[in-house]
Design an enzyme around this catalytic site. Structure first.
Site, mmCIF file in Angstrom:
data_model
loop_
_atom_site.group_PDB
_atom_site.id
_atom_site.type_symbol
_atom_site.label_atom_id
_atom_site.label_comp_id
_atom_site.label_asym_id
_atom_site.label_seq_id
_atom_site.Cartn_x
_atom_site.Cartn_y
_atom_site.Cartn_z
ATOM 1 N N LYS A 23 0.847 -1.201 0.000
ATOM 2 C CA LYS A 23 0.000 0.000 0.000
ATOM 3 C C LYS A 23 0.881 1.251 0.000
ATOM 4 C CE LYS A 23 -3.967 1.701 2.762
ATOM 5 N NZ LYS A 23 -4.780 1.419 3.984
ATOM 6 N N SER B 103 -9.685 1.200 3.051
ATOM 7 C CA SER B 103 -8.895 2.036 2.176
ATOM 8 C C SER B 103 -7.806 1.275 1.412
ATOM 9 C CB SER B 103 -8.253 3.143 3.014
ATOM 10 O OG SER B 103 -7.352 2.591 3.953
ATOM 11 N N SER C 206 -9.715 -1.142 7.223
ATOM 12 C CA SER C 206 -9.187 -0.977 5.859
ATOM 13 C C SER C 206 -8.453 -2.164 5.257
ATOM 14 C CB SER C 206 -8.272 0.241 5.805
ATOM 15 O OG SER C 206 -9.054 1.395 5.696
HETATM 16 N N1 GLN Z 1 -13.201 3.226 6.667
HETATM 17 C C1 GLN Z 1 -12.592 3.704 7.873
HETATM 18 C C2 GLN Z 1 -12.355 5.168 7.779
HETATM 19 O O1 GLN Z 1 -12.736 5.740 6.820
HETATM 20 C C3 GLN Z 1 -11.338 2.937 8.164
HETATM 21 C C4 GLN Z 1 -10.182 3.405 7.412
HETATM 22 C C5 GLN Z 1 -8.946 2.627 7.730
HETATM 23 O O2 GLN Z 1 -9.001 1.565 8.350
HETATM 24 N N2 GLN Z 1 -7.806 3.158 7.320
HETATM 25 O O3 GLN Z 1 -11.797 5.758 8.643
#
Ligand code: GLN
Length: 478
Positions: free
Chosen positions: A82, A157, A181
């Protein structure tokens, strides 16, 4: 069965590499061929490294000169990272314009461990900017698409990492998980994703989102692959004071020969808002476990209903603090104004996307002296209560099961105009980040939507340091 080498699991590819049936170069070439064919449509990668074949050649040389049985099982395995995980000398940008042109000056600890093992780094994968999101649509470089239906999101994400693995453009990948994420894109893309125990994996060299919530972890095709990757990246790190030594814990025993039986299911939480088909798959997965001798019991997690609200206070508070360092002076491209103050305002105003700015404003608000007690203080207390509750429940059951997400993948653009509907996707994943427990998402079949079969995942949460139970349960569902 396809004879595409890139479709192999890591575990199978590792065996073939060890037996000299295939080479790292052949594996890397197979991934590149898939990237050339599929990635123009999917956009999982922000960059495919130009030296992939050279890295693979090095891996083959290392294997040739290593003694029998001495090579690490990951030697020569193509992996994607990532875009918020640093690799020395390479671009890293958390999919944000504010980091345009930034080249990492050091390796993240996870990177260093993977280099030592001999991984071939395929490239950096797309993500929601600074990991803020559940769909990978918040990337400053455009969205990634779901390999199972290109009109839908891959989840976020870590959507680029999940799509890269699901479309055989890498054998595995690393993502980061602050509120779901890793697990959520794993669920939407039909693969396995592990959010390790907080502290099990060093955060040194990750571009921080919420420091008390963030963990890096594997996205892979099988539970065994996730276990292998986790075993390689975990461990206490003097460069991260929140990392924990799990030496002597159940982690060192591997997931073979596990003798547990009780799975807790908080049915009360699924009464509203969970898609009917997702719930059907979930019940079927539990039935399958029951036929294998597992017992499922109804449990109560009274504070879990607050988890989402708590997360969306604690997380932006930490985000606002972590993003303060991006000022155009130290990292990325500066935007010049008439005064230094204007430099900051222009850099941050133009460099951050709308979601990052929203979270900075929310976080600054909940931490402001007038509202600290009402929001941040209360959220911290509720977080402690939730942590006690989860730990209490895990005294009487071996793991907690939930659907990973309440719905299958949504359509591109469906939720971008309404951030609250996007936040709701995290309802079942944020708890494990708030409490520090490890959690895994494993495919539990598909649900049909408009002629396409969309994958959905089942999530298991175990006691801190007990990833072993997650791997054993995941294998039982597989
Ligand atoms: N979807 C969650 C957020 O928008 C988690 C994001 C993540 O785990 N980086 O914060």
């Amino acid at each position: 069965m396809s004879n595409d080498l890139a479709a192999l699991s890591i575990t199978t590819a590792a065996k073939k590499l060890a037996a000299k049936e295939i080479s790292a170069v052949e594996l890397a070439r197979a991934c590149i061929a898939n990237i050339e064919k599929k990635d123009p449509l999917l956009h999982a990668y922000l960059e495919v490294f130009a030296d992939v074949i050279a890295q693979a050649e090095m891996a083959d040389k290392r294997r040739a000169s290593a003694g029998r049985g001495e090579a690490h099982p990951l030697l020569g395995i193509p992996l994607a990272l990532k875009d918020n995980i640093l690799i020395e000398g390479r671009r890293a940008g958390a999919a944000s314009k504010i980091l345009e042109g930034y080249v990492a000056t050091y390796d993240a600890t996870v990177t260093a461990k993977l280099k030592k093992a001999g991984i071939v780094f395929m490239g950096r994968t797309n993500m929601d900017e600074f990991a803020h999101g559940s769909s990978t649509e918040n990337s400053a470089y455009g969205p990634t698409k779901n390999p199972h239906d290109k009109t839908r999101v891959p989840g976020g994400s870590s959507g680029g990492s999940a799509a890269a693995v699901a479309a055989d453009m890498a054998l595995g990948a690393l993502g980061t998980d602050t509120g779901g994420s890793i697990r959520e894109p794993a669920s939407f893309c039909g693969i396995v994703g592990l959010k390790p125990t907080y502290g099990a994996v060093s955060r040194f060299g990750l571009i921080a989102m919420g420091s008390s919530l963030d963990q890096a972890g594997p996205l892979a095709k099988t539970v065994a692959d996730a276990e292998l990757l986790f075993g390689t990246i975990r461990g206490k790190d003097p460069l991260d004071s929140t990392s924990i030594d799990f030496q002597g814990s159940t982690l060192d025993q591997g997931s073979q020969g596990q003798t547990f039986k009780k799975i807790g299911v908080p049915w009360e939480l699924f009464k509203t808002g969970v898609d009917k088909d997702v719930l059907e798959n979930f019940s079927a997965a539990l039935k399958k476990l029951e036929t294998q001798g597992f017992e499922t019991v109804d449990i109560a997690l009274p504070s879990a209903g607050l988890a989402l609200a708590v997360y969306y206070i604690v997380m932006p508070a930490e985000v606002s603090s972590n993003l303060a360092r991006f000022d155009g002076v130290r990292y990325g491209l500066p935007h010049k104004g008439a005064t230094q103050w204007e430099d900051y305002a222009k850099t941050r105003g133009e460099g951050f996307g709308v979601e990052a700015r929203r979270r900075i404003i929310l976080g600054t608000y909940v931490l402001s002296s007038g509202y600290y007690d009402a929001y941040y203080g209360k959220a911290t207390a509720a977080r402690a209560q939730l942590t006690r509750e989860v730990a209490g429940v895990l005294n009487s059951v071996d793991a907690i099961a939930m659907p990973t997400t309440p719905t299958p993948a949504s359509r591109l653009g469906e939720k971008t105009a309404d951030p609250l509907s996007m936040y709701l996707l995290d309802i079942f994943t944020v708890t494990a980040n708030l409490t520090g427990n490890p959690a895994i998402s494993v495919p539990m079949g598909t649900v049909a939507r408009e002629g396409k079969d969309l994958p959905v995942g089942i999530q298991f949460i175990a006691a801190q340091g007990d990833e072993k139970t997650l791997f054993a349960l995941g294998k039982a569902v597989e």
